[in-house]
Design a protein around this motif. Structure first.
Motif, PDB file in Angstrom:
ATOM      1  N   TYR A   5      -4.955  -0.146  -6.634  1.00 35.65           N
ATOM      2  CA  TYR A   5      -3.810  -0.509  -6.095  1.00 35.65           C
ATOM      3  C   TYR A   5      -3.129  -1.415  -7.306  1.00 35.65           C
ATOM      4  O   TYR A   5      -3.783  -2.112  -8.168  1.00 35.65           O
ATOM      5  CB  TYR A   5      -3.952  -1.321  -4.930  1.00 35.65           C
ATOM      6  CG  TYR A   5      -4.355  -0.648  -3.829  1.00 35.65           C
ATOM      7  CD1 TYR A   5      -4.215   0.771  -3.627  1.00 35.65           C
ATOM      8  CD2 TYR A   5      -5.801  -0.975  -3.227  1.00 35.65           C
ATOM      9  CE1 TYR A   5      -4.745   1.501  -2.595  1.00 35.65           C
ATOM     10  CE2 TYR A   5      -6.458  -0.277  -2.063  1.00 35.65           C
ATOM     11  CZ  TYR A   5      -5.897   0.926  -1.828  1.00 35.65           C
ATOM     12  OH  TYR A   5      -6.705   1.765  -0.675  1.00 35.65           O
ATOM     13  N   SER A   6      -1.807  -1.621  -7.074  1.00 35.00           N
ATOM     14  CA  SER A   6      -0.772  -2.294  -8.109  1.00 35.00           C
ATOM     15  C   SER A   6      -0.195  -3.407  -7.204  1.00 35.00           C
ATOM     16  O   SER A   6       0.249  -3.393  -6.221  1.00 35.00           O
ATOM     17  CB  SER A   6      -0.060  -1.507  -8.839  1.00 35.00           C
ATOM     18  OG  SER A   6       0.873  -2.288  -9.628  1.00 35.00           O
ATOM     19  N   SER A   7      -0.427  -4.932  -7.697  1.00 39.59           N
ATOM     20  CA  SER A   7       0.219  -5.849  -7.173  1.00 39.59           C
ATOM     21  C   SER A   7       1.589  -5.813  -7.214  1.00 39.59           C
ATOM     22  O   SER A   7       2.563  -6.301  -6.309  1.00 39.59           O
ATOM     23  CB  SER A   7      -0.236  -7.106  -7.711  1.00 39.59           C
ATOM     24  OG  SER A   7       0.159  -7.077  -9.055  1.00 39.59           O
ATOM     25  N   HIS A  57       3.978  -4.850   2.972  1.00 35.72           N
ATOM     26  CA  HIS A  57       3.838  -3.420   2.823  1.00 35.72           C
ATOM     27  C   HIS A  57       3.510  -3.138   1.507  1.00 35.72           C
ATOM     28  O   HIS A  57       3.405  -4.056   0.428  1.00 35.72           O
ATOM     29  CB  HIS A  57       5.225  -2.720   3.135  1.00 35.72           C
ATOM     30  CG  HIS A  57       5.643  -3.295   4.301  1.00 35.72           C
ATOM     31  ND1 HIS A  57       5.438  -2.177   5.642  1.00 35.72           N
ATOM     32  CD2 HIS A  57       6.461  -4.228   5.081  1.00 35.72           C
ATOM     33  CE1 HIS A  57       6.111  -2.745   6.579  1.00 35.72           C
ATOM     34  NE2 HIS A  57       6.688  -4.030   6.279  1.00 35.72           N
ATOM     35  N   TYR A  58       3.155  -1.999   1.366  1.00 37.81           N
ATOM     36  CA  TYR A  58       2.779  -1.372  -0.073  1.00 37.81           C
ATOM     37  C   TYR A  58       3.344   0.107  -0.144  1.00 37.81           C
ATOM     38  O   TYR A  58       3.150   0.783   0.721  1.00 37.81           O
ATOM     39  CB  TYR A  58       1.050  -1.160  -0.180  1.00 37.81           C
ATOM     40  CG  TYR A  58       0.681  -0.903  -1.614  1.00 37.81           C
ATOM     41  CD1 TYR A  58       0.385  -1.773  -2.504  1.00 37.81           C
ATOM     42  CD2 TYR A  58       0.762   0.433  -1.878  1.00 37.81           C
ATOM     43  CE1 TYR A  58      -0.008  -1.276  -3.819  1.00 37.81           C
ATOM     44  CE2 TYR A  58       0.027   0.678  -3.151  1.00 37.81           C
ATOM     45  CZ  TYR A  58      -0.079  -0.145  -4.083  1.00 37.81           C
ATOM     46  OH  TYR A  58      -0.712   0.314  -5.333  1.00 37.81           O
ATOM     47  N   ARG A  59       3.859   0.450  -1.445  1.00 37.52           N
ATOM     48  CA  ARG A  59       4.297   1.588  -1.918  1.00 37.52           C
ATOM     49  C   ARG A  59       4.212   1.958  -3.326  1.00 37.52           C
ATOM     50  O   ARG A  59       4.880   1.312  -3.992  1.00 37.52           O
ATOM     51  CB  ARG A  59       5.607   1.944  -1.168  1.00 37.52           C
ATOM     52  CG  ARG A  59       6.308   3.397  -1.293  1.00 37.52           C
ATOM     53  CD  ARG A  59       7.435   3.691  -0.736  1.00 37.52           C
ATOM     54  NE  ARG A  59       7.417   3.685   0.729  1.00 37.52           N
ATOM     55  CZ  ARG A  59       6.978   4.621   1.571  1.00 37.52           C
ATOM     56  NH1 ARG A  59       6.824   5.984   0.851  1.00 37.52           N
ATOM     57  NH2 ARG A  59       6.859   4.642   2.726  1.00 37.52           N
ATOM     58  N   SER A  85       1.506   2.193   3.063  1.00 37.18           N
ATOM     59  CA  SER A  85       0.750   1.410   4.033  1.00 37.18           C
ATOM     60  C   SER A  85       1.491   1.275   5.567  1.00 37.18           C
ATOM     61  O   SER A  85       2.651   1.751   5.557  1.00 37.18           O
ATOM     62  CB  SER A  85       0.855  -0.191   3.317  1.00 37.18           C
ATOM     63  OG  SER A  85       1.931  -0.827   3.455  1.00 37.18           O
ATOM     64  N   ILE A  86       0.745   0.853   6.443  1.00 39.80           N
ATOM     65  CA  ILE A  86       0.985   0.846   7.705  1.00 39.80           C
ATOM     66  C   ILE A  86       0.733  -0.515   8.003  1.00 39.80           C
ATOM     67  O   ILE A  86      -0.612  -0.949   7.916  1.00 39.80           O
ATOM     68  CB  ILE A  86       0.292   1.987   8.713  1.00 39.80           C
ATOM     69  CG1 ILE A  86       0.569   3.375   7.998  1.00 39.80           C
ATOM     70  CG2 ILE A  86       0.566   1.555  10.057  1.00 39.80           C
ATOM     71  CD1 ILE A  86      -0.233   4.351   8.644  1.00 39.80           C
ATOM     72  N   PRO A  87       1.350  -1.146   8.722  1.00 37.01           N
ATOM     73  CA  PRO A  87       1.355  -2.777   9.253  1.00 37.01           C
ATOM     74  C   PRO A  87       0.377  -2.571  10.522  1.00 37.01           C
ATOM     75  O   PRO A  87       0.694  -1.795  11.399  1.00 37.01           O
ATOM     76  CB  PRO A  87       2.541  -3.302   9.420  1.00 37.01           C
ATOM     77  CG  PRO A  87       3.454  -2.186   9.875  1.00 37.01           C
ATOM     78  CD  PRO A  87       2.710  -0.782   8.977  1.00 37.01           C
ATOM     79  N   GLY A  88      -0.521  -3.519  10.489  1.00 35.29           N
ATOM     80  CA  GLY A  88      -1.283  -3.696  11.801  1.00 35.29           C
ATOM     81  C   GLY A  88      -2.071  -5.076  11.984  1.00 35.29           C
ATOM     82  O   GLY A  88      -1.535  -5.978  11.109  1.00 35.29           O
ATOM     83  N   TYR A 126      -2.873  -0.844   6.392  1.00 32.88           N
ATOM     84  CA  TYR A 126      -3.768   0.237   5.982  1.00 32.88           C
ATOM     85  C   TYR A 126      -3.166   1.090   5.018  1.00 32.88           C
ATOM     86  O   TYR A 126      -2.222   1.458   5.158  1.00 32.88           O
ATOM     87  CB  TYR A 126      -3.995   0.971   7.383  1.00 32.88           C
ATOM     88  CG  TYR A 126      -5.014   2.008   7.196  1.00 32.88           C
ATOM     89  CD1 TYR A 126      -6.501   1.605   7.269  1.00 32.88           C
ATOM     90  CD2 TYR A 126      -4.792   3.262   7.511  1.00 32.88           C
ATOM     91  CE1 TYR A 126      -7.457   2.504   7.221  1.00 32.88           C
ATOM     92  CE2 TYR A 126      -5.765   4.324   7.338  1.00 32.88           C
ATOM     93  CZ  TYR A 126      -7.213   3.970   7.109  1.00 32.88           C
ATOM     94  OH  TYR A 126      -7.938   4.998   7.159  1.00 32.88           O
ATOM     95  N   PHE A 127      -4.038   1.404   4.062  1.00 36.16           N
ATOM     96  CA  PHE A 127      -3.420   2.308   3.083  1.00 36.16           C
ATOM     97  C   PHE A 127      -3.772   3.479   3.186  1.00 36.16           C
ATOM     98  O   PHE A 127      -4.833   4.022   3.562  1.00 36.16           O
ATOM     99  CB  PHE A 127      -4.260   1.632   1.738  1.00 36.16           C
ATOM    100  CG  PHE A 127      -3.946   0.449   1.155  1.00 36.16           C
ATOM    101  CD1 PHE A 127      -2.824   0.271   0.213  1.00 36.16           C
ATOM    102  CD2 PHE A 127      -4.749  -0.585   1.473  1.00 36.16           C
ATOM    103  CE1 PHE A 127      -2.560  -1.094  -0.309  1.00 36.16           C
ATOM    104  CE2 PHE A 127      -4.772  -2.027   1.114  1.00 36.16           C
ATOM    105  CZ  PHE A 127      -3.308  -2.091   0.231  1.00 36.16           C
ATOM    106  N   VAL A 128      -2.564   4.414   3.076  1.00 35.82           N
ATOM    107  CA  VAL A 128      -2.636   5.673   3.484  1.00 35.82           C
ATOM    108  C   VAL A 128      -2.270   6.596   2.181  1.00 35.82           C
ATOM    109  O   VAL A 128      -1.074   6.118   1.711  1.00 35.82           O
ATOM    110  CB  VAL A 128      -1.732   6.357   4.552  1.00 35.82           C
ATOM    111  CG1 VAL A 128      -1.701   7.724   4.831  1.00 35.82           C
ATOM    112  CG2 VAL A 128      -1.964   5.596   5.826  1.00 35.82           C
ATOM    113  N   LYS A 129      -3.115   7.474   1.673  1.00 37.81           N
ATOM    114  CA  LYS A 129      -2.885   8.418   0.554  1.00 37.81           C
ATOM    115  C   LYS A 129      -1.683   9.363   0.768  1.00 37.81           C
ATOM    116  O   LYS A 129      -1.679  10.065   2.024  1.00 37.81           O
ATOM    117  CB  LYS A 129      -4.024   9.070   0.152  1.00 37.81           C
ATOM    118  CG  LYS A 129      -3.940   9.761  -1.366  1.00 37.81           C
ATOM    119  CD  LYS A 129      -4.922  10.051  -1.791  1.00 37.81           C
ATOM    120  CE  LYS A 129      -5.108  10.339  -3.466  1.00 37.81           C
ATOM    121  NZ  LYS A 129      -6.429  10.789  -4.059  1.00 37.81           N
ATOM    122  N   LYS A 130      -0.577   9.396  -0.069  1.00 38.89           N
ATOM    123  CA  LYS A 130       0.521  10.441  -0.007  1.00 38.89           C
ATOM    124  C   LYS A 130       0.003  11.790   0.126  1.00 38.89           C
ATOM    125  O   LYS A 130      -0.944  12.093  -0.734  1.00 38.89           O
ATOM    126  CB  LYS A 130       1.582   9.987  -0.767  1.00 38.89           C
ATOM    127  CG  LYS A 130       2.188   8.461  -0.290  1.00 38.89           C
ATOM    128  CD  LYS A 130       3.364   8.323  -1.558  1.00 38.89           C
ATOM    129  CE  LYS A 130       3.953   7.132  -1.197  1.00 38.89           C
ATOM    130  NZ  LYS A 130       5.183   6.895  -2.382  1.00 38.89           N
TER     131      LYS A 130
END
Length: 320
Positions: A102-104, A115-117, A123-126, A316-320
């Motif tokens: 991952y990259s900051s 969020h992350y992209r 990413s999905i928020p939870g 939660y990180f989801v691979k594209k």
């Protein structure tokens, strides 16, 4: 009644004679009964009794079949509800640990949630909750942008390891699903043997099977003063975590291991646990951790509509 025939006599007197029917000769070797006419039976005779007997037998067979089917269905329902597959046979081979990719720079905040992209992940928020969050208005939680919830299913006691169900587990699970959130669960473990870890995992499976859990089933062991796990060796903790995750995986759920960087690096030999996802607890602006993880708990003081108390925030990180 036999028919009678009236004929005129020779002296003007009428003479009444009985009409005679020809009698069939009886063949040798056959009785009179067998030589008579067939096919016609008196009402209530032998033929009807046989048909009635057949119907009674068919009803008994149908009843027995229905009982067998119901018994089989009851056994099946018992098995899927209470019988949990799997046993633990020890650690496997050491594997190479995957590095953090991952990259900051791909992190950003929107509506108070992180969020992350990047080109590989989104990413999905939870959130994660237990009885300590009190009553939750899950519709408001969903409207606030939260899309999944990790719900504590239970915990084992720090004195004897007795398993307890989280008081709000059922209510939280039902409410989160009804509001449209995806749900996963976690179990706070104080197991000190692999047998105890297997028992804890089977407890969790029995409580979530058939209830729409689509996110990971998480093993959470943490050291606190006076607990049962403080004297365990690194190998023992690794085996216990592996035992729990093995049972979860054998029952078609996704196992995950929770911990902060210190716990994961100092208390577990991650080379034996590469087949599982990790949930990292690290409360900072950016998360520096050398190895790959699937979920990040980035705050323990989150404020979300529908929850009066502080709540843990996750992505939660989801691979594209």
């Amino acid at each position: 009644m036999r028919k009678i025939k009236e004929t005129a006599g020779t002296k003007g007197k009428n003479r009444i004679q009985k009409s005679k029917k020809p009698v069939k000769p009886v063949r040798k070797g056959k009785s009179v009964r067998s030589s008579g006419r067939r096919g016609k039976r008196k009402p209530g005779g032998t033929g009807r009794k046989r048909r009635g007997g057949f119907r009674l037998r068919d009803r008994r067979i149908a009843l027995i079949t229905a009982v067998v089917v119901l018994a089989a269905a009851a056994v099946f329902l018992f098995c899927i509800s209470y019988v949990v597959l799997g046993s633990y046979n020890g650690l496997g081979e050491k594997e190479t640990i995957r590095m953090n990719r991952y990259s900051s720079d791909a992190l950003y905040t929107r509506s108070g949630l992180r969020h992350y992209r990047d080109k590989n992940y989104r990413s999905i928020p939870g959130i994660d909750v237990s009885v300590f969050q009190g009553n939750v208005d899950w519709d408001k939680v969903y409207d606030a942008g939260i899309r999944f919830a990790m719900i504590r299913v239970g915990y084992s006691g720090s004195e004897k390891g007795t398993i307890h169900e989280d008081e709000n587990f059922r209510k939280n699970l039902k409410g989160a699903k009804k509001a449209g959130l995806d749900v996963g669960v976690y179990f706070y473990s104080q197991a000190i043997t692999t047998d105890e870890a297997v028992r804890e995992a089977k407890y969790v499976i029995r409580h979530i099977r058939g209830r729409g859990v689509t996110y990971p089933v998480v093993y959470d062991m943490e050291h606190t003063p006076g607990d049962r796990v403080g004297d365990l060796t690194k190998k023992e903790k690794t085996e216990i975590a592996d035992a729990f995750c093995t049972i979860v995986q054998k029952n078609s759920f996704r196992p995950m291991i929770y911990g902060n960087p210190e716990w994961l690096l100092k208390n577990l030999d991650l080379r034996y646990l590469t087949g599982y996802e990790f949930w990292l607890a690290h409360y900072s602006r950016t998360s520096y951790y050398p190895y790959q993880y699937a979920m990040w708990q980035y705050s323990s003081t989150g404020k979300i509509k529908g929850i009066r108390k502080n709540v843990d925030l996750n992505i939660y990180f989801v691979k594209k």
